[in-house]
Each structure stands twice: as structure tokens, then as C-alpha cells.
Design a protein around this motif. Structure first.
Motif, PDB file in Angstrom:
ATOM      1  N   VAL A   1       0.848  -1.185   0.000  1.00  0.00           N
ATOM      2  CA  VAL A   1       0.000   0.000   0.000  1.00  0.00           C
ATOM      3  C   VAL A   1       0.882   1.232   0.000  1.00  0.00           C
ATOM      4  CG1 VAL A   1      -1.770   1.257   1.279  1.00  0.00           C
ATOM      5  CG2 VAL A   1      -1.760  -1.238   1.274  1.00  0.00           C
TER       6      VAL A   1
ATOM      7  N   GLN B   1       1.873   4.888   0.658  1.00  0.00           N
ATOM      8  CA  GLN B   1       1.477   5.850   1.659  1.00  0.00           C
ATOM      9  C   GLN B   1       1.948   7.235   1.249  1.00  0.00           C
ATOM     10  OE1 GLN B   1      -0.252   5.271   4.266  1.00  0.00           O
ATOM     11  NE2 GLN B   1      -0.305   3.062   4.273  1.00  0.00           N
TER      12      GLN B   1
ATOM     13  N   SER C   1      -2.598  10.080  12.176  1.00  0.00           N
ATOM     14  CA  SER C   1      -1.970   9.752  10.899  1.00  0.00           C
ATOM     15  C   SER C   1      -2.805  10.419   9.814  1.00  0.00           C
ATOM     16  CB  SER C   1      -1.919   8.232  10.690  1.00  0.00           C
ATOM     17  OG  SER C   1      -3.227   7.716  10.501  1.00  0.00           O
TER      18      SER C   1
ATOM     19  N   GLU D   1       0.514   3.737  14.034  1.00  0.00           N
ATOM     20  CA  GLU D   1       0.537   3.881  12.578  1.00  0.00           C
ATOM     21  C   GLU D   1       0.939   2.590  11.865  1.00  0.00           C
ATOM     22  OE1 GLU D   1       1.943   7.193   9.251  1.00  0.00           O
ATOM     23  OE2 GLU D   1       2.473   7.420  11.371  1.00  0.00           O
TER      24      GLU D   1
ATOM     25  N   GLN E   1      -2.038   0.393  11.903  1.00  0.00           N
ATOM     26  CA  GLN E   1      -3.034   0.896  10.955  1.00  0.00           C
ATOM     27  C   GLN E   1      -2.755   0.362   9.554  1.00  0.00           C
ATOM     28  OE1 GLN E   1      -3.101   5.168  11.104  1.00  0.00           O
ATOM     29  NE2 GLN E   1      -3.795   5.270  13.222  1.00  0.00           N
ATOM     30  N   LYS E   2      -1.494   0.429   9.145  1.00  0.00           N
ATOM     31  CA  LYS E   2      -1.134  -0.043   7.805  1.00  0.00           C
ATOM     32  C   LYS E   2      -1.404  -1.539   7.664  1.00  0.00           C
ATOM     33  CE  LYS E   2       2.459   3.467   7.176  1.00  0.00           C
ATOM     34  NZ  LYS E   2       3.910   3.701   7.005  1.00  0.00           N
TER      35      LYS E   2
ATOM     36  N   SER F   1      -4.154  -3.229   5.185  1.00  0.00           N
ATOM     37  CA  SER F   1      -3.732  -4.267   4.240  1.00  0.00           C
ATOM     38  C   SER F   1      -4.643  -5.485   4.342  1.00  0.00           C
ATOM     39  CB  SER F   1      -2.283  -4.659   4.520  1.00  0.00           C
ATOM     40  OG  SER F   1      -1.844  -5.672   3.639  1.00  0.00           O
TER      41      SER F   1
ATOM     42  N   TYR G   1      -4.696   4.350  -0.348  1.00  0.00           N
ATOM     43  CA  TYR G   1      -4.866   3.030   0.253  1.00  0.00           C
ATOM     44  C   TYR G   1      -5.585   2.058  -0.677  1.00  0.00           C
ATOM     45  CZ  TYR G   1      -3.534   5.219   4.664  1.00  0.00           C
ATOM     46  OH  TYR G   1      -2.852   5.881   5.653  1.00  0.00           O
TER      47      TYR G   1
END
Length: 477
Positions: free
Chosen positions: A207, A209, A252, A429, A432-433, A437, A461
């Protein structure tokens, strides 16, 4: 003389009673003070009548299962393997492993109490006699292991702790499963029953960013200008750090737009006072207004209709929903009722997860206020023998409440709907990623994601926003 003795006795009794009441009050105060410093939580359970505990950070979930598939040529304590929502995991009987019960024929069909452990990305199911509860203690009260517990090898014990008159033996799961060390001459009992590695994510694309915006220094002013320096960037940076420190709220690009807007309001509210957040109350005041409407509350008819309106057409026989961060289950039940109305012919399956074990354990027993029987919930409620209202069997069978942290691996089927309001903002953060995903991987092509009212998943995203009225959802790009 006798009267004086009676009076003296009465005074002594009152004095003893007063001292006893004061001692009880002191004990209550001590317990309150101790509760403020809880820094270790454990799941407690029993084996052969003794109390044990395991660090809650290693517990993925609790379950009850049976009919394990027998595996030949394994150690006696291996009951077999079990399919946990598509993942094959070994089932191990701690009672046999610790020799606290006589070995009997493997009970591969009997329903067993299971602790599902995640130890460095390896999943195991442990059979115990009874799962008790979650207990919080101070680490400083944990005593080192003692040879007194001779029925268990002391190397498998990380300590002992007393709570409410009961003594708990804390098991060291890292040593039991020999994750880090094999320097012992004793045979590693678990060397042949390691859980299979987690499946690789199929077709998962990294992803992209948006680059983090570094705090830019204020432009150099002309010597003739006399404007005061702008410290907004520095103030905002410290506010973000304080939110993470005090209330575990992480800023974020998912929520930064709201935070920046709130910062401008905050400056007006504080006036000449310091803008910085000095404590948890300041952090709560700053974040006031962020949480979604009806967060952890019963939904109004208007909001339920709004959610219903944004749900896509779907003729599938089964609708699968992933609901991380379900808390006590109030919103999960509300969502189930809306889904039943929106997809009356479909089988609804909701995987509701939370890291609060007590909330998850009690969710299936939830009773609802009698006032809801006069609201839009009415068709989905039933009255118990105690004249209390609860959700009917059809709704309850839609939901599987699970103890699970969505920041860990999520072994779930592909989802038509992901309902995760305000969950991302309470994860750091990196988490979060990872969660986003998982959203990408598990969401079906025609599925939708509903996140917090003030959270945002942009094209970076891989999602596009879809709005119906005041409700926003996200679909795959």
C-alpha cells in the motif's frame, strides 16, 4: 460493680467494632490504590484443581471445540489438529504435558476448553480443565518460581502471584514452546508439533502511503517585519504525541484532517492558556467530538436507516461481516438487525472481535433496555422468564463473538462488509497499515468498509469513498 463491668465491656465492644470498620475502610482504600497501578494482566485457568495463569498478550482467543483430527506417531499430549476458521492448528493437552492427570485414551471427540495461543506467529490450542477469568496485578507482586510446585518443571514457571486469597502459577509460554532457546539437554517436546506458518497474503500489493510531512521551519522573515513567530507546527506535534501517550489515540493521514481542524478550535478555546495537553483529561477534552455518532450506543431509527441505505445490493446466499473492535456488542447487535432487514433471505455471519475478554464473554448474554421493545429493535427482541428483553435466537445465531486483537493475523473468510468504526485511530501507525492491508485482502470486490465518521481512507490506500446521505463507506478502487 457489675454495672461498671457491663459498661466497660460495652465500650470495649464499640471500640473493637470501630477499629474493625476503620481497618476495613483502610483495606478498601489500599485495594483502590493498588488497582491504579495494575500493569500485568493474565488469563487464569485450572489444571487438576490448581490455579494457573498466562500473560494475556499471548492469548489470541478462547474457544470450546472437539472432534480433533487424530495425528498418528505424536507425543501423548497431542490430541490432534483442529481447523480454526481455515487454519490447521495443533491441539495440546496441558494436563498430560505436565503429568497432572493420568494419561487416558485421546479425547478427540469430546468438547474441550481451549486457550488459543499466538506465540511469535505460531498458533496453538491448549486444553485446560476450566477457563476462569482475566486478572490484573502489579508486576512487582509477582514472586519468583519456587520448587514447592514440584509437579511442574520449574523452568516452565515464570512466577507465582496471590490475588484475592488464591495463589496462581504463571506459566512461561516462551520456554514451554522453546521459541528462543534449545540449550537444554532435555528433549524439546514441542519440536514436532509447531504450528504451521501463517499463510502468505495472496496478491497483496504494497500500500503506497503519502510521504510524511516533515515539520517545516518557519520562513525567514524580512528584518523590517515584526511579526511573532508561528509555533503552530510545534504545538500540533506535541499535541499528537500527547494524545498517543495519554489516551492511545494515534494521529496519521487517516484522521489528520479532523485533528488539524480541531487544533484551530482548540486555540480559540484555550485563549491565552497553554495549548499543550497536560494530562488525560486534556486529551479527552481535545478529542471530544471525534468519535462516531452512537459510538457504543443503541442506534436511533434514523441512523439504522442510514446504514441500511448505504449497504450494497447483494444476492449472495450468505453475507459475511467482519466487525473488529466490537466492544460490548451493542453496535454488533444493532448491525445484525439492520442486515436482517436489508438481506432477509441471506444467512448473516458476523465475526465480532475485541481485546476485552470480559466484554466478549458477556456479549452473548446481553439484555437490553425495555424501552427498545418500543423502538425499531422490537421485531428482533424476545422476553425472558425474568421479564427481561434480549435478542431472539435468529439474531444471536448471526454473531460469533471472539477475543482477538485485529492488529495480529486475522484468519477470516472473505468479507462482504467490514464494520470498523473508530478502530484505526486507536492503533499505532504501523498497525493501521497492517489492518488496512488486511481490509484490502479480505474485502470482496463488491464489498464495502464503514470506518469512523472522522476517519478517511483515500485513494492512496486503494479505496474510493461512497456516500449516501451523512454516511460514508469505502469500496475497492
Amino acid at each position: 460493680m457489675e454495672q461498671n463491668e457491663v459498661q466497660t465491656t460495652s465500650i470495649n465492644e464499640r471500640l473493637a467494632q470501630s477499629m474493625s470498620m476503620q481497618a476495613s475502610a483502610d483495606q478498601v482504600q489500599e485495594r483502590k490504590e493498588a488497582a491504579q497501578f495494575i500493569d500485568f494482566k493474565m488469563i487464569t485457568f485450572t489444571l487438576a484443581g490448581k490455579d494457573y495463569g498466562i500473560d494475556i498478550m499471548h492469548i489470541k482467543e478462547i474457544a470450546k471445540a472437539g472432534r480433533f483430527t487424530y495425528v498418528p506417531n505424536t507425543e501423548p499430549f497431542v490430541l490432534g489438529v483442529h481447523n480454526l476458521r481455515g487454519e490447521i492448528i495443533p491441539i495440546l493437552d496441558l494436563r498430560i504435558f505436565f503429568n497432572v492427570m493420568e494419561e487416558t485414551e485421546k479425547s478427540i471427540k469430546k468438547m474441550q476448553n481451549l486457550l488459543i495461543l499466538n506465540v511469535e506467529d505460531q498458533i496453538f490450542g491448549l486444553v485446560v480443565d476450566k477457563i476462569d477469568k482475566v486478572i490484573g496485578v502489579q508486576k512487582s507482586t509477582i514472586q519468583p518460581p519456587h520448587p514447592l510446585f514440584g509437579d511442574i518443571n520449574i523452568k516452565y514457571i515464570s512466577g507465582v502471584v496471590e490475588n484475592n486469597g488464591r495463589l496462581y502459577v504463571l506459566l512461561d509460554v516462551m520456554r514451554i514452546f522453546s521459541i528462543h532457546e534449545n540449550d537444554n539437554a532435555e528433549i524439546d517436546k514441542f519440536s514436532n508439533v509447531k504450528a504451521p506458518p501463517l499463510p502468505l497474503k495472496m496478491n497483496a500489493q504494497p500500500v503506497s502511503q503519502p510521504a510524511k510531512q516533515e515539520i517545516q521551519a518557519a520562513p525567514v522573515q524580512n528584518q523590517n517585519e515584526s511579526a511573532e513567530p508561528d509555533n503552530s507546527a510545534i504545538d500540533l506535534k506535541f499535541i499528537k504525541e500527547s494524545l498517543a501517550q495519554y489516551i492511545r489515540f494515534y494521529v496519521s493521514d487517516i484522521n489528520e484532517k479532523w485533528i488539524s481542524k480541531r487544533y484551530e478550535e482548540w486555540k480559540k478555546i484555550r485563549g491565552s492558556q497553554s495549548l499543550q495537553l497536560q494530562n488525560e483529561k486534556d486529551a479527552d477534552d481535545f478529542i471530544q467530538g471525534f468519535w462516531s455518532v452512537h459510538n457504543c450506543e443503541w442506534w436511533s431509527k434514523q441512523y439504522a436507516d442510514s446504514i441500511k441505505a448505504i449497504l450494497p445490493d447483494n444476492a449472495a446466499r450468505q453475507i459475511v461481516v467482519w466487525n473488529p473492535g466490537c466492544a460490548k456488542g451493542i453496535e454488533t447487535y444493532s448491525l445484525a438487525c439492520v442486515l436482517k432487514e436489508r438481506y432477509p433471505q441471506a444467512i448473516i455471519r458476523i465475526y465480532a472481535q475485541d481485546i476485552d475478554l470480559l466484554n466478549v464473554s458477556n456479549a452473548s448474554l446481553m439484555t437490553v433496555p425495555a424501552s427498545l421493545a418500543e423502538e425499531w429493535y422490537a421485531p428482533y427482541l424476545t422476553k425472558t422468564a425474568n421479564n427481561e428483553y434480549t435478542f431472539n435466537k435468529e439474531i444471536k445465531e448471526c454473531i460469533m463473538f471472539e477475543y482477538h486483537d485485529c492488529k495480529n493475523a486475522n484468519i477470516l473468510p472473505s468479507s462482504d462488509i467490514i464494520f470498523a468504526r473508530d478502530v484505526l485511530s486507536v492503533c499505532d501507525e504501523a498497525s493501521q497499515k497492517a489492518i488496512i492491508s488486511d481490509f484490502q485482502e479480505k474485502l470482496k470486490g463488491n464489498g464495502i468498509i464503514i470506518i469512523g465518521d472522522n476517519e478517511y481512507l483515500g485513494p492512496a490506500y486503494g479505496f474510493n469513498e461512497k456516500s449516501v446521505g451523512a454516511i460514508a463507506a469505502y469500496i475497492k478502487d
